[in-house]
Design a protein around this motif. Structure first.
Motif, PDB file in Angstrom:
ATOM      1  N   ALA A 141      -2.816  -0.040 -11.140  1.00 19.79           N
ATOM      2  CA  ALA A 141      -3.731  -0.944 -10.357  1.00 19.79           C
ATOM      3  C   ALA A 141      -4.066  -0.531  -9.108  1.00 19.79           C
ATOM      4  O   ALA A 141      -4.892  -0.730  -8.497  1.00 19.79           O
ATOM      5  CB  ALA A 141      -3.057  -2.559 -10.573  1.00 19.79           C
ATOM      6  N   LEU A 170      -8.660  -7.923   7.309  1.00 19.43           N
ATOM      7  CA  LEU A 170      -8.989  -6.592   7.969  1.00 19.43           C
ATOM      8  C   LEU A 170      -9.073  -6.792   9.460  1.00 19.43           C
ATOM      9  O   LEU A 170      -8.834  -5.974  10.272  1.00 19.43           O
ATOM     10  CB  LEU A 170      -9.726  -5.641   7.244  1.00 19.43           C
ATOM     11  CG  LEU A 170      -9.226  -5.278   5.737  1.00 19.43           C
ATOM     12  CD1 LEU A 170      -9.855  -4.513   4.714  1.00 19.43           C
ATOM     13  CD2 LEU A 170      -7.566  -4.519   5.815  1.00 19.43           C
ATOM     14  N   MET A 205       2.197  -3.384  -2.223  1.00 19.42           N
ATOM     15  CA  MET A 205       2.046  -4.473  -3.099  1.00 19.42           C
ATOM     16  C   MET A 205       2.438  -4.460  -4.594  1.00 19.42           C
ATOM     17  O   MET A 205       2.256  -5.280  -5.499  1.00 19.42           O
ATOM     18  CB  MET A 205       0.500  -4.662  -3.352  1.00 19.42           C
ATOM     19  CG  MET A 205      -0.239  -5.091  -1.685  1.00 19.42           C
ATOM     20  SD  MET A 205       0.524  -6.623  -1.039  1.00 19.42           S
ATOM     21  CE  MET A 205       0.510  -6.132   0.628  1.00 19.42           C
ATOM     22  N   TRP A 259      -7.339   0.625  -7.427  1.00 16.44           N
ATOM     23  CA  TRP A 259      -7.652  -0.314  -5.929  1.00 16.44           C
ATOM     24  C   TRP A 259      -7.905   0.674  -4.885  1.00 16.44           C
ATOM     25  O   TRP A 259      -9.010   0.735  -4.311  1.00 16.44           O
ATOM     26  CB  TRP A 259      -6.375  -1.225  -5.498  1.00 16.44           C
ATOM     27  CG  TRP A 259      -6.815  -2.234  -4.457  1.00 16.44           C
ATOM     28  CD1 TRP A 259      -6.974  -3.429  -4.465  1.00 16.44           C
ATOM     29  CD2 TRP A 259      -7.007  -1.870  -2.965  1.00 16.44           C
ATOM     30  NE1 TRP A 259      -7.153  -4.077  -3.277  1.00 16.44           N
ATOM     31  CE2 TRP A 259      -7.111  -3.258  -2.313  1.00 16.44           C
ATOM     32  CE3 TRP A 259      -6.618  -1.028  -2.237  1.00 16.44           C
ATOM     33  CZ2 TRP A 259      -7.401  -3.322  -0.920  1.00 16.44           C
ATOM     34  CZ3 TRP A 259      -6.995  -0.783  -0.734  1.00 16.44           C
ATOM     35  CH2 TRP A 259      -7.190  -2.382  -0.206  1.00 16.44           C
ATOM     36  N   TYR A 305      -3.527   3.042   6.338  1.00 20.35           N
ATOM     37  CA  TYR A 305      -3.115   1.857   6.240  1.00 20.35           C
ATOM     38  C   TYR A 305      -3.271   1.346   4.735  1.00 20.35           C
ATOM     39  O   TYR A 305      -2.335   0.804   4.238  1.00 20.35           O
ATOM     40  CB  TYR A 305      -3.890   0.925   7.204  1.00 20.35           C
ATOM     41  CG  TYR A 305      -3.775  -0.472   6.709  1.00 20.35           C
ATOM     42  CD1 TYR A 305      -2.507  -1.139   7.145  1.00 20.35           C
ATOM     43  CD2 TYR A 305      -4.553  -1.160   6.083  1.00 20.35           C
ATOM     44  CE1 TYR A 305      -2.163  -2.439   6.950  1.00 20.35           C
ATOM     45  CE2 TYR A 305      -4.282  -2.539   5.747  1.00 20.35           C
ATOM     46  CZ  TYR A 305      -3.249  -3.224   6.186  1.00 20.35           C
ATOM     47  OH  TYR A 305      -3.082  -4.345   5.679  1.00 20.35           O
ATOM     48  N   PHE A 306      -4.279   1.377   4.124  1.00 23.74           N
ATOM     49  CA  PHE A 306      -4.681   1.281   2.694  1.00 23.74           C
ATOM     50  C   PHE A 306      -3.573   1.906   1.981  1.00 23.74           C
ATOM     51  O   PHE A 306      -3.138   1.221   0.895  1.00 23.74           O
ATOM     52  CB  PHE A 306      -6.074   1.312   2.362  1.00 23.74           C
ATOM     53  CG  PHE A 306      -7.069   0.729   2.849  1.00 23.74           C
ATOM     54  CD1 PHE A 306      -7.016  -0.440   3.134  1.00 23.74           C
ATOM     55  CD2 PHE A 306      -8.289   1.195   3.329  1.00 23.74           C
ATOM     56  CE1 PHE A 306      -7.948  -1.446   3.787  1.00 23.74           C
ATOM     57  CE2 PHE A 306      -9.198   0.481   3.760  1.00 23.74           C
ATOM     58  CZ  PHE A 306      -9.139  -0.741   4.302  1.00 23.74           C
TER      59      PHE A 306
END
Ligand code: HEM
Length: 124
Positions: free
Chosen positions: A84, A52, A120, A88, A112-113
């Motif tokens: 998941a 990061l 993912m 997260w 962004y996250f």
């Protein structure tokens, strides 16, 4: 504020606190805990933090040590379901809440996250 300004605004300490808060919650989490069981948690914490820092305008130590990020490929061995991904993000949201960085920096990181965690997902 742009993505590349985040490092100069929150510094090493900002990333350190955020990722420490995040990983503190992982071992006891019923979804994420098992994914990390038996793994090097301190090393994982360091890899996410360094990535990061690199991604948001700081030194490129992650790339020097690990090479090109290829995040989706690196996550392929782990079963990342929608649940998941949600978990997260939930742990990251509470980590963001614990830090006292400027709201604008939080917003940029959160955007962004959200999109990266979604990218993912590799299992239904
Ligand atoms: C914004 C989203 C995410 C980012 C930026 C991210 C970033 C990273 C990075 C940089 C690594 C280390 C890669 C390496 O150098 O080997 C990693 C490892 C890992 N990630 Fe993620 N990740 C994200 C989302 C997720 C999600 C949603 C999950 C599962 C719920 C997950 C589970 C893992 C696991 C189990 C590892 C292995 C730990 C280790 O490094 O040993 N990640 N992630």
């Amino acid at each position: 504020m742009e993505e590349q300004d985040i490092y100069s605004v929150i510094g090493e300490g900002g990333f350190e606190n955020l990722i420490a808060y995040f990983y503190r919650q992982v071992p006891d989490d019923e979804i994420l805990g098992p994914l990390y069981r038996g793994r090097d948690l301190a090393g994982a914490e360091q890899r996410l933090r360094e990535f990061l820092i690199f991604r948001f305008g700081g030194p490129a130590r992650y790339v020097e040590h690990r090479g090109h990020p290829r995040l989706r490929m690196r996550h392929a061995p782990f079963p990342i379901t929608h649940a998941a991904r949600d978990r997260w993000l939930r742990l990251m949201a509470s980590a963001l809440q614990e830090t006292n960085m400027p709201a604008e920096a939080k917003q940029i990181l959160w955007t962004y996250f959200e999109s990266t965690a979604t990218a993912m997902i590799n299992r239904t």
